[in-house]
Write an enzyme that holds these catalytic residues in place. Sequence first.
Site, PDB file in Angstrom:
ATOM      1  CE1 TYR A   1      -4.169   1.862   0.323  1.00 29.11           C
ATOM      2  CE2 TYR A   1      -2.630   3.453   1.269  1.00 29.11           C
ATOM      3  CZ  TYR A   1      -3.857   3.156   0.711  1.00 29.11           C
ATOM      4  OH  TYR A   1      -4.782   4.145   0.527  1.00 29.11           O
TER       5      TYR A   1
ATOM      6  CG  PHE B   1      -7.054  16.748 -25.182  1.00 29.81           C
ATOM      7  CD1 PHE B   1      -7.129  16.190 -26.444  1.00 29.81           C
ATOM      8  CD2 PHE B   1      -7.400  15.970 -24.084  1.00 29.81           C
ATOM      9  CE1 PHE B   1      -7.546  14.873 -26.614  1.00 29.81           C
ATOM     10  CE2 PHE B   1      -7.809  14.643 -24.257  1.00 29.81           C
ATOM     11  CZ  PHE B   1      -7.873  14.097 -25.523  1.00 29.81           C
ATOM     12  CB  THR B   2     -11.895  16.402 -25.071  1.00 26.90           C
ATOM     13  OG1 THR B   2     -10.988  15.313 -24.860  1.00 26.90           O
ATOM     14  CG2 THR B   2     -12.153  16.542 -26.561  1.00 26.90           C
TER      15      THR B   2
ATOM     16  CG  ASP C   1      -1.161  17.212 -22.246  1.00 26.44           C
ATOM     17  OD1 ASP C   1      -0.504  16.145 -22.245  1.00 26.44           O
ATOM     18  OD2 ASP C   1      -2.379  17.245 -22.460  1.00 26.44           O
TER      19      ASP C   1
ATOM     20  CE  LYS D   1      -3.586   9.571 -24.844  1.00 20.41           C
ATOM     21  NZ  LYS D   1      -4.435   9.576 -23.633  1.00 20.41           N
TER      22      LYS D   1
ATOM     23  NE  ARG E   1     -10.302  13.386 -30.533  1.00 27.73           N
ATOM     24  CZ  ARG E   1     -10.859  13.296 -29.324  1.00 27.73           C
ATOM     25  NH1 ARG E   1     -11.874  14.003 -28.985  1.00 27.73           N
ATOM     26  NH2 ARG E   1     -10.427  12.470 -28.420  1.00 27.73           N
TER      27      ARG E   1
ATOM     28  CG  PHE F   1     -15.874  13.004 -27.676  1.00 26.67           C
ATOM     29  CD1 PHE F   1     -15.801  14.178 -26.947  1.00 26.67           C
ATOM     30  CD2 PHE F   1     -14.966  11.995 -27.407  1.00 26.67           C
ATOM     31  CE1 PHE F   1     -14.838  14.357 -25.967  1.00 26.67           C
ATOM     32  CE2 PHE F   1     -13.991  12.162 -26.436  1.00 26.67           C
ATOM     33  CZ  PHE F   1     -13.928  13.345 -25.717  1.00 26.67           C
TER      34      PHE F   1
HETATM   35  N1  F0G Z   1      -3.888  15.114 -22.950  1.00 24.35           N
HETATM   36  C1  F0G Z   1      -3.827  14.707 -24.239  1.00 24.35           C
HETATM   37  C2  F0G Z   1      -3.061  15.520 -25.219  1.00 24.35           C
HETATM   38  C3  F0G Z   1      -4.492  13.532 -24.619  1.00 24.35           C
HETATM   39  O1  F0G Z   1      -4.422  13.147 -25.885  1.00 24.35           O
HETATM   40  C4  F0G Z   1      -5.217  12.805 -23.654  1.00 24.35           C
HETATM   41  C5  F0G Z   1      -5.955  11.607 -24.034  1.00 24.35           C
HETATM   42  C6  F0G Z   1      -5.253  13.267 -22.342  1.00 24.35           C
HETATM   43  C7  F0G Z   1      -4.561  14.434 -22.031  1.00 24.35           C
HETATM   44  C8  F0G Z   1      -6.035  12.557 -21.257  1.00 24.35           C
HETATM   45  O2  F0G Z   1      -5.394  11.408 -20.880  1.00 24.35           O
HETATM   46  O3  F0G Z   1      -6.981   9.581 -21.541  1.00 24.35           O
HETATM   47  O4  F0G Z   1      -5.102   9.176 -19.938  1.00 24.35           O
HETATM   48  O5  F0G Z   1      -7.066  10.502 -19.253  1.00 24.35           O
HETATM   49  N2  F0G Z   1      -6.216  11.302 -25.226  1.00 24.35           N
HETATM   50  C9  F0G Z   1      -6.852  10.096 -25.706  1.00 24.35           C
HETATM   51  C10 F0G Z   1      -7.038  10.195 -27.178  1.00 24.35           C
HETATM   52  C11 F0G Z   1      -8.084   9.719 -24.982  1.00 24.35           C
HETATM   53  O6  F0G Z   1      -7.621   9.255 -27.749  1.00 24.35           O
HETATM   54  O7  F0G Z   1      -6.588  11.159 -27.795  1.00 24.35           O
HETATM   55  P1  F0G Z   1      -6.195  10.087 -20.371  1.00 24.35           P
END
Ligand code: F0G
Length: 456
Positions: free
Chosen positions: A71, A123-124, A214, A257, A381, A448
Amino acid sequence: HRSWAEPFKIKMVELLKTTTIEERQRAIAEAGYNTFLLRSEDVYIDLLTDSGVSAMSDRQWAGMMLGDESYAGSANFYHLEATVRECYSYAHMVPTHQGRAAEHILSKLLIKPGDYVPGNMYFTTTRLHQELAGGTFVDVIVDEAHDPQSELPFKGNVDIAKLDALVERVDAKNIPYVSLATCVNMAGGQPVSMANLRELRDWCTRHKVLLVHDMTRVAENAWFIKQREVGYADKSVAAIVHEICALTDAATMSAKKDALVNIGGFLAMNDPDLYRRACDMIVVYEGLHTYGGLAGRDMEAMAIGIRESIDDNHIRARIGQVEYLGAKLQAAGVPIVRPVGGHAVFLDARRILPHVAQELLPAQALAAALYVDSGVRAMERGVVSAGRDAKTGQNYYPKLELVRLTIPRRVYTQAHMDVVAESVIEVTEQAASIRGLRFVYEPEQLRFFLGRFEPV
Ligand code: F0G
């Protein structure tokens, strides 16, 4: 000319299922024309995302067996912390279950209601967490990033004049940090130059504004700097990655990634006080500061994956495969975002479906049509991903209306890319028959992912 091949060989395979066109028509209708809602077993070549879908190496799998599932104070945490320090330069790190968890914690720690957070394109999940913390996102990327046909080598760059204009309008006190993504996802996987990053570093220092990175695709960005920026051809990707990180104050990472793991992320920083506050918050939302929502084995695989991800031969093969697909599509006249980015080829749905108005979600419709044609799964996108303005409730209408063919790392072969190219070319040739879509279910946040649609 010597050609390059993948710097690995295959030790284990996963068998794929093939489907008929009738089965795919049924599957996409059941999924509400949203590729996120397809079952993966109904997909032949899965280019939905590059997130969490990489093939781990034998060394990473061996590392999984070294998981110290304690833990508190897991050995794998200390290995990961040392790796982040050495490869990425950040002094402190808290693990998180994935990238958006790091964004959540960081946004809560740094943003107060009424603040502005400039960034090189949204970014979303990043923007949503900024908004949930009371902030307003301000796009400060260069104009060319919104033009799919601009050939600028560093379309991820920040336009410093836009930052200056923001400081004129709102006080720098209301800007907690600049949010800088390397290899900007929504722009098409477009890199930031080191020269621009240095300028940005100076700007942030002058205005006493933090620079938050990021770093989800930092190694891919480093490869483009090596290829395109004067003075970097002879530096290793590892050295360039370190140099990029060292110019920033803190970072959020989705290790799913670049870092070649199926789950995991972290929040990193240099300021010990911010680290202490992050630890206090991580225990509320993720877990103790030495595991942050991950198993010990996940942290071990991440530590090993980080080192593999900054190897020149790895990145050359990874981006080389994306470029191979892009070149095939371009040679056939398919409109794509130029230059081809690091993690994906982006189809320009506006030009492929000029007869479908943006209100009728052309990129969503194109992704559905591609799946029906061949079982290739891509992702919208465009206007669906952009969502609605939190204050006015109006749709954002982004200039880029794209379908993303995202290439997982170390997963598919060149023959898979050939099949994808054939299908995209075929669908593009028959695009006149593709109709638009409308929402039948629209989630309030990140619509989305779970939205459902019907043909118009
Ligand atoms: N920042 C970027 C640039 C990303 O592409 C993503 C995720 C995140 C943050 C968030 O990270 O998914 O680990 O919570 N991108 C994925 C995509 C979902 O398909 O582009 P996460």
